[in-house]
Design a protein around this motif. Structure first.
Motif, mmCIF file in Angstrom:
data_model
loop_
_atom_site.group_PDB
_atom_site.id
_atom_site.type_symbol
_atom_site.label_atom_id
_atom_site.label_comp_id
_atom_site.label_asym_id
_atom_site.label_seq_id
_atom_site.Cartn_x
_atom_site.Cartn_y
_atom_site.Cartn_z
ATOM 1 N N GLN A 158 -6.137 -10.436 2.098
ATOM 2 C CA GLN A 158 -6.902 -9.400 1.467
ATOM 3 C C GLN A 158 -8.028 -10.119 1.147
ATOM 4 O OE1 GLN A 158 -7.018 -7.054 -0.175
ATOM 5 N NE2 GLN A 158 -6.315 -6.841 -2.255
ATOM 6 N N THR A 159 -9.013 -9.353 0.978
ATOM 7 C CA THR A 159 -10.525 -9.693 0.718
ATOM 8 C C THR A 159 -11.064 -8.914 -0.447
ATOM 9 O OG1 THR A 159 -10.616 -9.527 3.289
ATOM 10 C CG2 THR A 159 -12.619 -9.344 1.944
ATOM 11 N N ARG A 160 -12.012 -9.508 -1.144
ATOM 12 C CA ARG A 160 -12.460 -8.684 -2.234
ATOM 13 C C ARG A 160 -13.722 -8.290 -1.903
ATOM 14 N NH1 ARG A 160 -9.953 -12.684 -5.362
ATOM 15 N NH2 ARG A 160 -11.617 -14.197 -4.740
ATOM 16 N N ILE A 161 -14.224 -7.087 -1.835
ATOM 17 C CA ILE A 161 -14.953 -6.591 -1.397
ATOM 18 C C ILE A 161 -15.488 -5.057 -2.144
ATOM 19 C CG2 ILE A 161 -14.181 -5.058 0.581
ATOM 20 C CD1 ILE A 161 -16.422 -5.940 2.282
ATOM 21 N N SER A 162 -16.602 -4.629 -2.358
ATOM 22 C CA SER A 162 -17.002 -3.389 -2.639
ATOM 23 C C SER A 162 -17.265 -2.490 -1.808
ATOM 24 C CB SER A 162 -17.984 -3.473 -3.897
ATOM 25 O OG SER A 162 -19.377 -3.815 -3.244
ATOM 26 N N ALA A 186 0.859 -1.369 -0.160
ATOM 27 C CA ALA A 186 0.092 -0.138 -0.125
ATOM 28 C C ALA A 186 0.914 1.276 0.064
ATOM 29 C CB ALA A 186 -0.961 0.093 1.122
ATOM 30 N N PHE A 187 1.996 1.171 0.788
ATOM 31 C CA PHE A 187 2.846 2.383 0.721
ATOM 32 C C PHE A 187 4.230 1.874 1.051
ATOM 33 C CE2 PHE A 187 0.635 2.219 4.827
ATOM 34 C CZ PHE A 187 1.574 2.137 5.605
ATOM 35 N N GLU A 188 5.364 2.663 0.995
ATOM 36 C CA GLU A 188 6.629 2.084 1.180
ATOM 37 C C GLU A 188 6.745 1.531 2.626
ATOM 38 O OE1 GLU A 188 9.731 4.505 -0.470
ATOM 39 O OE2 GLU A 188 10.771 4.224 1.531
ATOM 40 N N ASN A 231 -11.307 4.613 -2.058
ATOM 41 C CA ASN A 231 -10.201 4.882 -1.266
ATOM 42 C C ASN A 231 -9.235 5.489 -2.382
ATOM 43 O OD1 ASN A 231 -7.938 5.274 -0.021
ATOM 44 N ND2 ASN A 231 -8.090 3.175 0.905
ATOM 45 N N LEU A 232 -8.958 6.902 -2.252
ATOM 46 C CA LEU A 232 -8.110 7.336 -3.315
ATOM 47 C C LEU A 232 -6.678 7.535 -2.912
ATOM 48 C CD1 LEU A 232 -10.331 10.400 -4.155
ATOM 49 C CD2 LEU A 232 -10.300 8.263 -5.405
ATOM 50 N N PHE A 233 -6.502 6.823 -1.653
ATOM 51 C CA PHE A 233 -5.007 6.967 -1.362
ATOM 52 C C PHE A 233 -4.188 6.571 -2.250
ATOM 53 C CE2 PHE A 233 -1.203 4.940 1.030
ATOM 54 C CZ PHE A 233 -0.880 6.055 1.599
ATOM 55 N N LYS A 234 -2.905 7.256 -2.374
ATOM 56 C CA LYS A 234 -1.794 6.622 -3.445
ATOM 57 C C LYS A 234 -0.492 6.520 -2.509
ATOM 58 C CE LYS A 234 -1.300 6.967 -8.208
ATOM 59 N NZ LYS A 234 0.069 7.345 -8.470
ATOM 60 N N GLY A 235 -0.088 5.608 -2.406
ATOM 61 C CA GLY A 235 1.178 5.216 -1.731
ATOM 62 C C GLY A 235 2.467 5.907 -2.421
#
Ligand code: HEC
Ligand code: HEC
Length: 187
Positions: free
Chosen positions: A150-154, A76-78, A159-163
């Motif tokens: 990890q889960t597949r879910i709508s 997701a991020f460093e 989520n607009l976070f960008k690592g």
């Protein structure tokens, strides 16, 4: 004293301002009177807020791929804890003495298992900086405290976070122990 010209200029400025403000207030009144929201419209779930009947939580779908069959997931991020990409059915609970994750992820096992070795950071007491010489730090045995499946879910809100990654290698590898003291000057 104001000259006549100044008086005219002042009126020219004030009058339109007054008109705009009056118009804005009128609009607000209009919406306040017209726009009411029903209980069902208020929340994201679009259900009444007083009844849970139609709002059973969704847990999504978990992967059924066995270790060795799954594909690793981009971080997701460093230096974020990687998500578990494989099925963990039957592996829980984890204890310090009985911990199936270690069977595959301890560095000496990982190569033959094709698994990612537990990184050096987990073999150091981060409180004191002491190298535990291959012994897993006691704070680390509960892998699921930090690594989740990890889960597949709508999701109702995207989520607009960008690592940020300084090095694109970091999308699949960690180097926390090497960079932890970056910017800190040793005496
Ligand atoms: C039978 C061996 C095995 C067991 C047991 C196992 N894993 Fe894995 N794990 C793997 C393999 C192999 C991969 C690489 C992905 C793949 O090939 O499916 C992996 C990938 C991972 C990753 C992703 C690493 C990365 O860099 O992307 C994490 C995190 C992880 N496992 C955590 C766990 C945890 C926590 C447990 C215990 C609940 C566990 N694993 C149990 C074999 C195993
Ligand atoms: C306190 C939180 C925490 C716990 C507990 C924890 N981890 Fe981690 N793990 C991390 C973080 C953060 C990273 C990424 C940064 C780093 O290298 O430390 C990571 C990275 C990893 C990686 C990726 C290594 C690489 O080279 O990219 C693996 C594999 C892993 N952990 C396995 C485990 C296993 C197996 C356990 C349980 C025995 C465990 N971790 C317990 C936080 C944790």
């Amino acid at each position: 004293m104001m000259t006549n010209m100044q008086k005219v200029a002042a009126v020219l400025v004030v009058l339109p301002l007054l008109a705009v403000t009056t118009f804005a207030y009128a609009q607000m009144d209009y919406f306040a009177a017209k726009q009411t929201f029903s209980e069902e419209e208020l929340g994201l779930r679009k259900e009444t807020l007083y009844d849970e009947q139609g709002t059973a939580p969704s847990h999504g779908e978990i992967t059924a791929l066995e270790p060795g069959e799954s594909t690793r997931i981009e971080r997701a991020f460093e230096n974020s804890p990687p998500l578990i990409p494989h099925d963990i059915t039957g592996m829980l609970p984890l204890a310090q003495t009985e911990n199936i994750c270690l069977d595959c992820h301890m560095p000496e096992e990982a190569v033959s298992q094709g698994a990612i070795p537990i990184p050096k950071s987990h073999f150091v007491d981060l409180g004191t900086g002491k190298d535990l010489e291959g012994k897993l730090d006691g704070d680390r045995f509960n892998c699921m405290q930090c690594h989740v499946i990890q889960t597949r879910i709508s999701v109702p809100v995207a989520n607009l976070f960008k690592g940020e990654f300084r090095d694109k290698e970091g999308k699949y590898r960690s180097n926390l122990i090497d960079i932890l003291n970056e910017g800190v000057e040793a005496d």
